[in-house]
Write a protein that holds these residues in place. Structure first.
Motif, PDB file in Angstrom:
ATOM      1  N   ASP A  90      27.091  43.505  56.928  1.00  0.00           N
ATOM      2  CA  ASP A  90      25.629  43.558  57.033  1.00  0.00           C
ATOM      3  C   ASP A  90      24.946  44.003  55.735  1.00  0.00           C
ATOM      4  O   ASP A  90      23.730  43.815  55.591  1.00  0.00           O
ATOM      5  N   THR A 119      31.286  48.269  68.024  1.00  0.00           N
ATOM      6  CA  THR A 119      29.869  48.140  68.433  1.00  0.00           C
ATOM      7  C   THR A 119      29.618  47.206  69.627  1.00  0.00           C
ATOM      8  O   THR A 119      28.713  47.486  70.418  1.00  0.00           O
ATOM      9  N   TYR A 132      36.612  40.740  74.518  1.00  0.00           N
ATOM     10  CA  TYR A 132      36.404  42.032  73.859  1.00  0.00           C
ATOM     11  C   TYR A 132      37.657  42.897  73.915  1.00  0.00           C
ATOM     12  O   TYR A 132      37.959  43.624  72.970  1.00  0.00           O
ATOM     13  N   SER A 164      33.276  52.566  57.029  1.00  0.00           N
ATOM     14  CA  SER A 164      34.431  52.457  57.935  1.00  0.00           C
ATOM     15  C   SER A 164      34.040  51.625  59.149  1.00  0.00           C
ATOM     16  O   SER A 164      34.457  51.900  60.269  1.00  0.00           O
ATOM     17  N   GLY A 165      33.203  50.614  58.901  1.00  0.00           N
ATOM     18  CA  GLY A 165      32.773  49.729  59.985  1.00  0.00           C
ATOM     19  C   GLY A 165      33.650  48.494  60.053  1.00  0.00           C
ATOM     20  O   GLY A 165      34.802  48.491  59.612  1.00  0.00           O
ATOM     21  N   TRP A 166      33.084  47.426  60.593  1.00  0.00           N
ATOM     22  CA  TRP A 166      33.843  46.196  60.827  1.00  0.00           C
ATOM     23  C   TRP A 166      34.448  45.622  59.553  1.00  0.00           C
ATOM     24  O   TRP A 166      35.630  45.276  59.522  1.00  0.00           O
ATOM     25  N   ALA A 167      33.626  45.527  58.516  1.00  0.00           N
ATOM     26  CA  ALA A 167      34.094  44.877  57.290  1.00  0.00           C
ATOM     27  C   ALA A 167      35.151  45.743  56.599  1.00  0.00           C
ATOM     28  O   ALA A 167      36.241  45.269  56.264  1.00  0.00           O
ATOM     29  N   PRO A 227      30.586  58.297  55.796  1.00  0.00           N
ATOM     30  CA  PRO A 227      30.081  59.524  56.438  1.00  0.00           C
ATOM     31  C   PRO A 227      30.647  59.739  57.843  1.00  0.00           C
ATOM     32  O   PRO A 227      30.518  60.819  58.400  1.00  0.00           O
ATOM     33  N   ARG A 228      31.235  58.684  58.437  1.00  0.00           N
ATOM     34  CA  ARG A 228      31.900  58.913  59.732  1.00  0.00           C
ATOM     35  C   ARG A 228      33.375  58.585  59.556  1.00  0.00           C
ATOM     36  O   ARG A 228      33.719  57.584  58.915  1.00  0.00           O
ATOM     37  N   GLU A 267      29.021  60.521  52.130  1.00  0.00           N
ATOM     38  CA  GLU A 267      28.114  59.386  51.958  1.00  0.00           C
ATOM     39  C   GLU A 267      28.056  59.058  50.475  1.00  0.00           C
ATOM     40  O   GLU A 267      27.958  59.957  49.635  1.00  0.00           O
ATOM     41  N   CYS A 268      28.138  57.806  50.135  1.00  0.00           N
ATOM     42  CA  CYS A 268      27.979  57.430  48.729  1.00  0.00           C
ATOM     43  C   CYS A 268      26.483  57.366  48.470  1.00  0.00           C
ATOM     44  O   CYS A 268      25.753  56.643  49.171  1.00  0.00           O
ATOM     45  N   PRO A 321      24.135  38.612  60.576  1.00  0.00           N
ATOM     46  CA  PRO A 321      24.805  39.914  60.408  1.00  0.00           C
ATOM     47  C   PRO A 321      25.586  40.293  61.666  1.00  0.00           C
ATOM     48  O   PRO A 321      25.092  41.004  62.536  1.00  0.00           O
ATOM     49  N   THR A 322      26.794  39.784  61.774  1.00  0.00           N
ATOM     50  CA  THR A 322      27.591  40.067  62.973  1.00  0.00           C
ATOM     51  C   THR A 322      28.953  40.663  62.604  1.00  0.00           C
ATOM     52  O   THR A 322      29.421  40.539  61.469  1.00  0.00           O
ATOM     53  N   ALA A 323      29.595  41.228  63.620  1.00  0.00           N
ATOM     54  CA  ALA A 323      30.916  41.821  63.448  1.00  0.00           C
ATOM     55  C   ALA A 323      31.942  40.749  63.059  1.00  0.00           C
ATOM     56  O   ALA A 323      32.832  40.998  62.240  1.00  0.00           O
TER      57      ALA A 323
HETATM   58  P1  FAD Z   1      29.028  48.695  60.141  1.00  0.00           P
HETATM   59  O1  FAD Z   1      29.987  48.298  61.164  1.00  0.00           O
HETATM   60  O2  FAD Z   1      27.656  49.144  60.574  1.00  0.00           O
HETATM   61  O3  FAD Z   1      29.691  49.844  59.273  1.00  0.00           O
HETATM   62  C1  FAD Z   1      29.032  50.460  58.215  1.00  0.00           C
HETATM   63  C2  FAD Z   1      29.839  51.660  57.779  1.00  0.00           C
HETATM   64  O4  FAD Z   1      29.324  52.187  56.565  1.00  0.00           O
HETATM   65  C3  FAD Z   1      29.820  52.807  58.759  1.00  0.00           C
HETATM   66  O5  FAD Z   1      31.097  53.360  58.845  1.00  0.00           O
HETATM   67  C4  FAD Z   1      28.848  53.792  58.148  1.00  0.00           C
HETATM   68  O6  FAD Z   1      29.100  55.122  58.550  1.00  0.00           O
HETATM   69  C5  FAD Z   1      29.168  53.588  56.675  1.00  0.00           C
HETATM   70  N1  FAD Z   1      28.116  54.011  55.730  1.00  0.00           N
HETATM   71  C6  FAD Z   1      26.790  54.000  55.906  1.00  0.00           C
HETATM   72  N2  FAD Z   1      26.172  54.444  54.797  1.00  0.00           N
HETATM   73  C7  FAD Z   1      27.145  54.741  53.911  1.00  0.00           C
HETATM   74  C8  FAD Z   1      27.142  55.251  52.579  1.00  0.00           C
HETATM   75  N3  FAD Z   1      26.012  55.541  51.937  1.00  0.00           N
HETATM   76  N4  FAD Z   1      28.331  55.452  51.962  1.00  0.00           N
HETATM   77  C9  FAD Z   1      29.496  55.153  52.596  1.00  0.00           C
HETATM   78  N5  FAD Z   1      29.550  54.677  53.841  1.00  0.00           N
HETATM   79  C10 FAD Z   1      28.387  54.452  54.489  1.00  0.00           C
HETATM   80  N6  FAD Z   1      28.367  41.591  66.364  1.00  0.00           N
HETATM   81  C11 FAD Z   1      29.142  40.642  66.917  1.00  0.00           C
HETATM   82  O7  FAD Z   1      29.665  39.778  66.193  1.00  0.00           O
HETATM   83  N7  FAD Z   1      29.393  40.620  68.261  1.00  0.00           N
HETATM   84  C12 FAD Z   1      28.884  41.550  69.093  1.00  0.00           C
HETATM   85  O8  FAD Z   1      29.111  41.506  70.295  1.00  0.00           O
HETATM   86  C13 FAD Z   1      28.076  42.574  68.537  1.00  0.00           C
HETATM   87  N8  FAD Z   1      27.545  43.526  69.333  1.00  0.00           N
HETATM   88  C14 FAD Z   1      26.779  44.513  68.774  1.00  0.00           C
HETATM   89  C15 FAD Z   1      26.254  45.496  69.606  1.00  0.00           C
HETATM   90  C16 FAD Z   1      25.461  46.497  69.069  1.00  0.00           C
HETATM   91  C17 FAD Z   1      24.890  47.553  69.973  1.00  0.00           C
HETATM   92  C18 FAD Z   1      25.196  46.522  67.679  1.00  0.00           C
HETATM   93  C19 FAD Z   1      24.346  47.613  67.084  1.00  0.00           C
HETATM   94  C20 FAD Z   1      25.706  45.548  66.853  1.00  0.00           C
HETATM   95  C21 FAD Z   1      26.500  44.524  67.388  1.00  0.00           C
HETATM   96  N9  FAD Z   1      27.033  43.524  66.589  1.00  0.00           N
HETATM   97  C22 FAD Z   1      27.829  42.562  67.136  1.00  0.00           C
HETATM   98  C23 FAD Z   1      26.762  43.506  65.152  1.00  0.00           C
HETATM   99  C24 FAD Z   1      27.895  44.220  64.402  1.00  0.00           C
HETATM  100  O9  FAD Z   1      28.103  45.499  64.924  1.00  0.00           O
HETATM  101  C25 FAD Z   1      27.556  44.348  62.927  1.00  0.00           C
HETATM  102  O10 FAD Z   1      27.263  43.089  62.400  1.00  0.00           O
HETATM  103  C26 FAD Z   1      28.746  44.970  62.207  1.00  0.00           C
HETATM  104  O11 FAD Z   1      28.894  46.306  62.608  1.00  0.00           O
HETATM  105  C27 FAD Z   1      28.584  44.911  60.704  1.00  0.00           C
HETATM  106  O12 FAD Z   1      29.725  45.466  60.131  1.00  0.00           O
HETATM  107  P2  FAD Z   1      29.649  46.273  58.763  1.00  0.00           P
HETATM  108  O13 FAD Z   1      31.028  46.663  58.442  1.00  0.00           O
HETATM  109  O14 FAD Z   1      28.883  45.497  57.776  1.00  0.00           O
HETATM  110  O15 FAD Z   1      28.765  47.543  59.098  1.00  0.00           O
END
Ligand code: FAD
Ligand code: NAD
Length: 531
Positions: A397, A119, A501, A89-92, A112-113, A156-157, A405-407
């Motif tokens: 990510d 972020t 932001y 439930s993150g950015w992607a 899991p959340r 969690e998967c 690996p960015t948002a």
């Molecule tokens: P995430 O956002 O990390 O989401 C992952 C999700 O998967 C979460 O909900 C997690 O709970 C879930 N998950 C984990 N394990 C499992 C499992 N086994 N089964 C099911 N679900 C699971 N990027 C920018 O572009 N600009 C910024 O300014 C920026 N600032 C940042 C500041 C901080 C402090 C941090 C830590 C990162 C920052 N980033 C920024 C990077 C950005 O946050 C990441 O690149 C982005 O979160 C990646 O998105 P995602 O969806 O891949 O993963």
């Protein structure tokens, strides 16, 4: 009148072209009703302000109304439709969830959340500039606005079986019911589980360091920070112990480490000096970076600007210095490849040395040893399909692509996959129509449509620029500009950073909360109570 003439004289001495314009204007002013154009301009300003204010109020009320009125009777899952299971439930994943058409697919989300976390502003929560609740958006606030039912499982998967097309999910929360493990079948699986904090296997990091990736990390840092300060204030503490407790060390000079150090500095200068005058002057911030400079992804002048700003802020940067071991009260560092090892005492240690893959990703890699050979994430093709599979997609990510690996990348990939799924649905529909076509002419027409739908464009990333907060109301920005790049830093960039932001926050509710937090901080300062 005299002053107008004086201005005219000065202008005429400086620029003859301006002279004519001023003269014409001056003559007009004298001859006709002087204030007329001014009045009409003022009227325009008032009208624009009124329209703007009405629009803002209208949008806010609409936002509130929309938020409080989810879909009343969402259409239940349809067994005839294919099921898309989204992990994370993150950015992607949130971006995909927002854009996916639930009329076309049954959608299930597993994470899991049960919320999305913004972020980029997380470092602000470590010192209380922003409240953590202002940065999270419960995932049901999104799913419950979809016209069709979306199943949400807080779990969690732990395993994926690509042959049987099922995943195993486990409830890892504190409270468990009789059922805490289950399986879910999928037609398409989308993996957006992000990454976890990298330790490089360095001894003691997990045990004594604080990461900065999740909500609980920011809470832990805030608690520990205040604990260090209060402990330093305890009677009988030796000067050496006070120095150690008040030494805040940040490891990693990437944007996470820099932004954290910057927030800590602001907290020290703006708040701690008032409430702990006897200790604040003794607080020391040190940033340790293995490479020759911080922020390697930014342009050279911004790196120099950041380093000089940190110097002004009395934040020490130790470059070409790698942490080799973490102990309870000190870190062992080494300068260069063959330098002497040195112990640095610390009170709080924040560890921000980047990402590594999660266990589930490693498990999947092991299933495809020939196809999955990149260690930093799951290899995908240009359409984000996992190498070795036709129905598993990976984004954010968790994937190994040519992008950082960015948002920004993760959000664009999520949106892209929503379009891919819509197109895949079209393909299936046209395939069925081609089968059913009665005449050759009709078949040819349907075939043309099918071919068009089959032409799915590969993922293309559009970079919007990189921003980083560096403290004292200053930020840096590397923005794409024409064929090149525009680098800027300072207070104006900080205003841009804030507005960027705010506009990127997912919901009107979050925008409102963050603006309120910033206003609260400006008037009342930050809260120094230990949670
Ligand atoms: P995430 O956002 O990390 O989401 C992952 C999700 O998967 C979460 O909900 C997690 O709970 C879930 N998950 C984990 N394990 C499992 C499992 N086994 N089964 C099911 N679900 C699971 N990027 C920018 O572009 N600009 C910024 O300014 C920026 N600032 C940042 C500041 C901080 C402090 C941090 C830590 C990162 C920052 N980033 C920024 C990077 C950005 O946050 C990441 O690149 C982005 O979160 C990646 O998105 P995602 O969806 O891949 O993963
Ligand atoms: P990073 O990978 O960008 O930086 C980690 C740093 O730690 C590197 O410079 C590395 O040399 C250093 N390091 C590694 N091991 C070390 C050791 N033992 N001792 C000392 N230094 C060591 O990590 P990050 O800052 O967490 O960022 C992760 C990702 O999130 C990046 O893609 C980044 O762009 C993104 N991000 C972006 C922003 C932003 O745009 N404002 C903010 C935070 C994160």
């Amino acid at each position: 009148m005299q002053s107008v003439q004086r201005v005219f004289k000065v202008a005429s001495r400086q620029a003859p072209i301006v002279q004519r314009t001023v003269q014409q204007r001056f003559n007009t002013t004298v001859a006709s009703t002087v204030v007329k154009p001014k009045r009409s301009r003022w009227k325009t300003v008032k009208t624009v302000a009124a329209v703007g204010a009405t629009g803002f109020v209208g949008l806010t009320f609409y936002g509130m109304y929309y938020h409080r009125h989810p879909t009343e009777n969402p259409i239940p899952a349809d067994p005839n439709k294919k099921t898309v299971v989204i992990l994370g439930s993150g950015w992607a994943s949130t971006s995909l969830l927002k854009s996916i058409d639930t009329n076309l697919y049954n959608v299930v989300i597993v994470s899991p959340r049960n919320y999305f976390l913004f972020t980029p502003l997380l470092p602000s929560c470590t010192v209380g500039t922003i409240d953590i609740r202002s940065l999270v958006e419960p995932i049901r606030f999104i799913t419950r606005h979809k016209p069709n039912e979306v199943k949400v499982y807080e779990a969690e998967c732990t395993d994926v079986d690509p042959e049987k097309k099922v995943i195993t999910i486990v409830d890892n929360s504190e409270i468990k019911g009789e059922s805490a493990t289950s399986t879910i079948p999928y037609d398409y699986l989308v993996i957006g589980i992000g990454a976890q904090s990298q330790t490089f296997g360095i001894k003691g990091v997990e045990e004594y360091g604080c990461f900065l990736k999740e909500v609980w990390d920011a809470q832990k840092i805030r608690t520990k920070l205040m604990d260090c300060i209060e402990t330093a204030a305890f009677p009988g503490q030796t000067p050496e112990e006070i120095e150690r407790l008040l030494h805040m060390v940040v490891v990693g000079g990437g944007p996470t480490g820099i932004e954290y150090a910057a927030e800590l500095h602001d907290f020290l200068v703006e708040d701690l000096t008032h409430w702990y005058p006897e200790l604040a002057g003794k607080v020391k911030i040190t940033l340790v970076e293995a490479m020759p400079n911080v922020l390697p992804a930014f342009s050279k002048q911004l790196i120099d600007y950041t380093e000089s700003t940190f110097k002004e802020q009395h934040i020490s940067i130790l470059t070409k210095t790698a942490v080799k071991e973490v102990r309870a009260k000190e870190i062992i560092v080494q300068k260069g490849q063959d330098g002497e090892k040195e112990a640095i005492p610390y009170g709080l240690l924040v560890w921000a040395t980047g990402n590594t893959t999660r266990p589930l990703i490693k498990k999947l890699m092991a299933r495809y040893p020939d196809k999955q050979t990149i260690r930093r994430g799951l290899a995908v093709d240009d359409w984000l399909r996992m190498e070795g599979s036709q129905d598993i997609y990976v984004m954010g990510d968790a994937s190994a692509t040519k992008y950082a690996p960015t948002a920004q990348v993760a959000a664009q990939q999520g949106k892209y996959l929503a379009r891919v799924f819509a197109q895949l649905h079209d393909v299936e529909q046209y395939e069925a129509e081609v089968e059913k076509a009665k005449t050759e002419e009709e078949k040819a027409k349907k075939m043309r449509r099918l071919q068009k739908a089959q032409n799915i464009k590969p993922f293309h990333y559009s970079h919007q620029g990189s921003l980083c907060y560096i403290g004292s109301d200053k930020a840096i920005a590397d923005l794409p500009f024409g064929p090149g790049n525009l680098a800027s830093g300072g207070v104006a960039t900080f205003a841009f950073w804030r507005s960027a932001y705010i506009s990127n926050l997912f919901s009107a509710r979050n925008k409102w909360l963050v603006i309120t937090d910033w206003t609260k901080k400006a008037f009342w300062g930050r809260d120094i109570s230990r949670e």
